[in-house]
Design a protein around this motif. Structure first.
Motif, PDB file in Angstrom:
ATOM      1  N   SER A  32       0.871  -1.184   0.000  1.00  0.00           N
ATOM      2  CA  SER A  32       0.000   0.000   0.000  1.00  0.00           C
ATOM      3  C   SER A  32       0.905   1.230   0.000  1.00  0.00           C
ATOM      4  N   ARG A  33       0.317   2.401  -0.116  1.00  0.00           N
ATOM      5  CA  ARG A  33       1.170   3.604  -0.147  1.00  0.00           C
ATOM      6  C   ARG A  33       1.794   3.866   1.210  1.00  0.00           C
ATOM      7  N   ARG A  34       1.047   3.491   2.271  1.00  0.00           N
ATOM      8  CA  ARG A  34       1.539   3.749   3.635  1.00  0.00           C
ATOM      9  C   ARG A  34       1.709   2.412   4.347  1.00  0.00           C
ATOM     10  N   ILE A  35       2.846   2.234   4.991  1.00  0.00           N
ATOM     11  CA  ILE A  35       3.044   0.993   5.751  1.00  0.00           C
ATOM     12  C   ILE A  35       2.237   1.088   7.040  1.00  0.00           C
ATOM     13  N   ASN A  36       1.461   0.062   7.344  1.00  0.00           N
ATOM     14  CA  ASN A  36       0.790   0.034   8.627  1.00  0.00           C
ATOM     15  C   ASN A  36       1.714  -0.670   9.625  1.00  0.00           C
ATOM     16  N   GLU A  37       2.340   0.128  10.483  1.00  0.00           N
ATOM     17  CA  GLU A  37       3.345  -0.414  11.417  1.00  0.00           C
ATOM     18  C   GLU A  37       2.717  -1.368  12.428  1.00  0.00           C
ATOM     19  N   ASP A  38       1.411  -1.182  12.718  1.00  0.00           N
ATOM     20  CA  ASP A  38       0.757  -2.089  13.677  1.00  0.00           C
ATOM     21  C   ASP A  38       0.694  -3.510  13.109  1.00  0.00           C
ATOM     22  N   VAL A  39       0.448  -3.608  11.813  1.00  0.00           N
ATOM     23  CA  VAL A  39       0.395  -4.940  11.180  1.00  0.00           C
ATOM     24  C   VAL A  39       1.782  -5.590  11.258  1.00  0.00           C
ATOM     25  N   VAL A  40       2.817  -4.786  11.020  1.00  0.00           N
ATOM     26  CA  VAL A  40       4.193  -5.309  11.070  1.00  0.00           C
ATOM     27  C   VAL A  40       4.519  -5.773  12.496  1.00  0.00           C
ATOM     28  N   THR A  41       4.125  -4.973  13.489  1.00  0.00           N
ATOM     29  CA  THR A  41       4.370  -5.341  14.887  1.00  0.00           C
ATOM     30  C   THR A  41       3.610  -6.619  15.250  1.00  0.00           C
ATOM     31  N   ASP A  42       2.337  -6.690  14.839  1.00  0.00           N
ATOM     32  CA  ASP A  42       1.528  -7.890  15.139  1.00  0.00           C
ATOM     33  C   ASP A  42       2.159  -9.118  14.502  1.00  0.00           C
ATOM     34  N   ALA A  43       2.701  -8.955  13.297  1.00  0.00           N
ATOM     35  CA  ALA A  43       3.348 -10.086  12.612  1.00  0.00           C
ATOM     36  C   ALA A  43       4.540 -10.571  13.427  1.00  0.00           C
ATOM     37  N   GLY A  44       5.323  -9.626  13.929  1.00  0.00           N
ATOM     38  CA  GLY A  44       6.495  -9.976  14.749  1.00  0.00           C
ATOM     39  C   GLY A  44       6.064 -10.761  15.979  1.00  0.00           C
ATOM     40  N   MET A  45       4.965 -10.329  16.613  1.00  0.00           N
ATOM     41  CA  MET A  45       4.510 -10.999  17.841  1.00  0.00           C
ATOM     42  C   MET A  45       4.025 -12.411  17.553  1.00  0.00           C
ATOM     43  N   LYS A  46       3.524 -12.625  16.333  1.00  0.00           N
ATOM     44  CA  LYS A  46       2.989 -13.953  15.985  1.00  0.00           C
ATOM     45  C   LYS A  46       4.000 -14.777  15.190  1.00  0.00           C
ATOM     46  N   ASP A  47       5.224 -14.301  15.136  1.00  0.00           N
ATOM     47  CA  ASP A  47       6.297 -15.037  14.468  1.00  0.00           C
ATOM     48  C   ASP A  47       5.958 -15.316  12.995  1.00  0.00           C
ATOM     49  N   CYS A  48       5.301 -14.339  12.365  1.00  0.00           N
ATOM     50  CA  CYS A  48       4.908 -14.485  10.957  1.00  0.00           C
ATOM     51  C   CYS A  48       5.811 -13.587  10.117  1.00  0.00           C
ATOM     52  N   ARG A  49       6.390 -14.138   9.074  1.00  0.00           N
ATOM     53  CA  ARG A  49       7.279 -13.322   8.239  1.00  0.00           C
ATOM     54  C   ARG A  49       6.445 -12.361   7.384  1.00  0.00           C
ATOM     55  N   ILE A  50       6.836 -11.113   7.367  1.00  0.00           N
ATOM     56  CA  ILE A  50       6.096 -10.109   6.585  1.00  0.00           C
ATOM     57  C   ILE A  50       7.085  -9.209   5.849  1.00  0.00           C
ATOM     58  N   ASP A  51       6.812  -8.954   4.583  1.00  0.00           N
ATOM     59  CA  ASP A  51       7.552  -7.948   3.824  1.00  0.00           C
ATOM     60  C   ASP A  51       6.532  -6.920   3.392  1.00  0.00           C
ATOM     61  N   TYR A  52       6.729  -5.683   3.821  1.00  0.00           N
ATOM     62  CA  TYR A  52       5.745  -4.639   3.521  1.00  0.00           C
ATOM     63  C   TYR A  52       6.330  -3.669   2.502  1.00  0.00           C
ATOM     64  N   PHE A  53       5.654  -3.492   1.388  1.00  0.00           N
ATOM     65  CA  PHE A  53       6.148  -2.611   0.329  1.00  0.00           C
ATOM     66  C   PHE A  53       5.285  -1.357   0.252  1.00  0.00           C
ATOM     67  N   GLU A  54       5.944  -0.202   0.355  1.00  0.00           N
ATOM     68  CA  GLU A  54       5.244   1.071   0.144  1.00  0.00           C
ATOM     69  C   GLU A  54       5.212   1.312  -1.356  1.00  0.00           C
ATOM     70  N   TYR A  55       4.054   1.209  -1.943  1.00  0.00           N
ATOM     71  CA  TYR A  55       3.984   1.356  -3.403  1.00  0.00           C
ATOM     72  C   TYR A  55       2.676   2.045  -3.764  1.00  0.00           C
ATOM     73  N   ASP A  56       2.744   2.959  -4.711  1.00  0.00           N
ATOM     74  CA  ASP A  56       1.551   3.687  -5.144  1.00  0.00           C
ATOM     75  C   ASP A  56       1.138   3.186  -6.530  1.00  0.00           C
ATOM     76  N   PHE A  57      -0.047   2.581  -6.599  1.00  0.00           N
ATOM     77  CA  PHE A  57      -0.504   2.012  -7.879  1.00  0.00           C
ATOM     78  C   PHE A  57      -0.867   3.074  -8.924  1.00  0.00           C
ATOM     79  N   ASN A  58      -0.731   4.354  -8.566  1.00  0.00           N
ATOM     80  CA  ASN A  58      -0.885   5.387  -9.592  1.00  0.00           C
ATOM     81  C   ASN A  58       0.305   5.392 -10.541  1.00  0.00           C
ATOM     82  N   PHE A  59       1.404   4.836 -10.076  1.00  0.00           N
ATOM     83  CA  PHE A  59       2.643   4.867 -10.859  1.00  0.00           C
ATOM     84  C   PHE A  59       3.065   3.424 -11.127  1.00  0.00           C
ATOM     85  N   LEU A  60       2.785   2.979 -12.325  1.00  0.00           N
ATOM     86  CA  LEU A  60       2.869   1.537 -12.593  1.00  0.00           C
ATOM     87  C   LEU A  60       4.177   1.100 -13.244  1.00  0.00           C
TER      88      LEU A  60
END
Ligand SMILES: NC(=O)c1ccc[n+]([C@@H]2O[C@H](COP(=O)([O-])OP(=O)(O)OC[C@H]3O[C@@H](n4cnc5c(N)ncnc54)[C@H](OP(=O)(O)O)[C@@H]3O)[C@@H](O)[C@H]2O)c1
Length: 250
Positions: A32-60
């Protein structure tokens, strides 16, 4: 390992889908355009691997690089499931055709239609040799089938993605390692998209009062409820590729 690519994971339905998938055996790629840090933190707590990409689909222009970065992190020899959930969208511009600023119509089409089409194409090409469970869900809308005054762009982009789903479903039927693809209409949900809709003027959106009423009547579903229904569908091996599913018919 189960791999999930989720667009529009920063809020609303996309966030709820991501939160429901935070498990040790899953690897999430959120966009998404903005990283949701809460999702990243929750992933860390649940030992789930997450890669979060800041990307704007207006620019393809860099979509192939985004896809490259994602798929080089997939360990195909260990992959049980690879899923793409095209959820990111915008309802704007909300106004009758003729009043549209040029950028808004391009933006609506890029985010709702072109970006999902590109990701689907990259997904199919880059997973061609993988014989694991491969699924794509495109989040659709009732607006794909019903015209709404002021939603010309949104209705059209959602109708297009439903037709694209049907075409890809047809093409994948005889593929060696087929990808199953479906559209999913989530119904009306309590998200920022609905609050954008409620803020419209009656001149731009004739049904604004009705949508305000929906909220007062408690008719909006929670994103978490919808995410759970969507994941039940995604994990059901009986789903029929190319079909459009509606939450109200599940
Ligand atoms: N809400 C409803 O009542 C309803 C009804 C029918 C269908 N739907 C569909 O359900 C899906 C989810 O909707 P929602 O209500 O959860 O929407 P939402 O709350 O507005 O969230 C939209 C998501 O898309 C992302 N996004 C928007 N523009 C983007 C861009 N240019 N580039 C990358 N990401 C972008 C946003 O992240 P950033 O802002 O951080 O980029 C956000 O994560 C959509 O496909 C929508 O059409 C919703």
């Amino acid at each position: 390992m189960n791999y999930y690519i989720i667009t529009g994971a920063s809020r609303g339905l996309g966030r709820a889908i991501a939160e429901n998938l935070l498990e040790k055996d899953n690897h999430l790629f959120c966009i998404s355009r903005r990283i949701n840090e809460d999702v990243v933190t929750d992933a860390g707590m649940k030992d789930c691997r997450i890669d979060y990409f800041e990307y704007d689909f207006n620019f393809l222009e860099e979509m192939d690089m985004l896809a490259e970065t994602i798929f080089e992190r997939v360990n195909f020899s260990k992959a049980k499931t690879i899923c793409l959930i095209n959820n990111a969208a915008t309802v704007k511009p909300i106004m009758p055709v003729g009043k549209y600023p040029i950028f808004d119509i391009i933006s609506n089409t890029n985010v709702n239609m072109v970006a999902p089409m590109l990701l689907i194409s990259e997904f199919i090409r880059r997973t061609e040799d993988a014989n694991c469970d491969k699924k794509i869900v495109n989040i659709s809308s009732g607006a794909a089938k019903k015209p709404y005054y002021g939603w010309g762009s949104y209705c059209s982009s959602k109708a297009a993605i439903d037709m694209f789903t049907a075409c890809v479903g047809l093409e994948q039927k005889n593929a060696v390692n087929p990808v199953k693809i479906v559209s999913f209409n989530p119904g009306i949900m309590d998200t920022e998209m609905q609050s954008d809709i409620r803020q419209s003027s009656v001149e731009n959106f004739e049904m604004v009062e009705k949508f305000i009423e929906y909220q007062h009547q408690g008719a909006l579903k929670s994103p978490d409820y919808v995410a759970k229904k969507l994941l039940e569908l995604l994990h059901n091996n009986e789903i029929k590729s190319g079909m459009i599913y509606d939450i109200n018919e599940l």
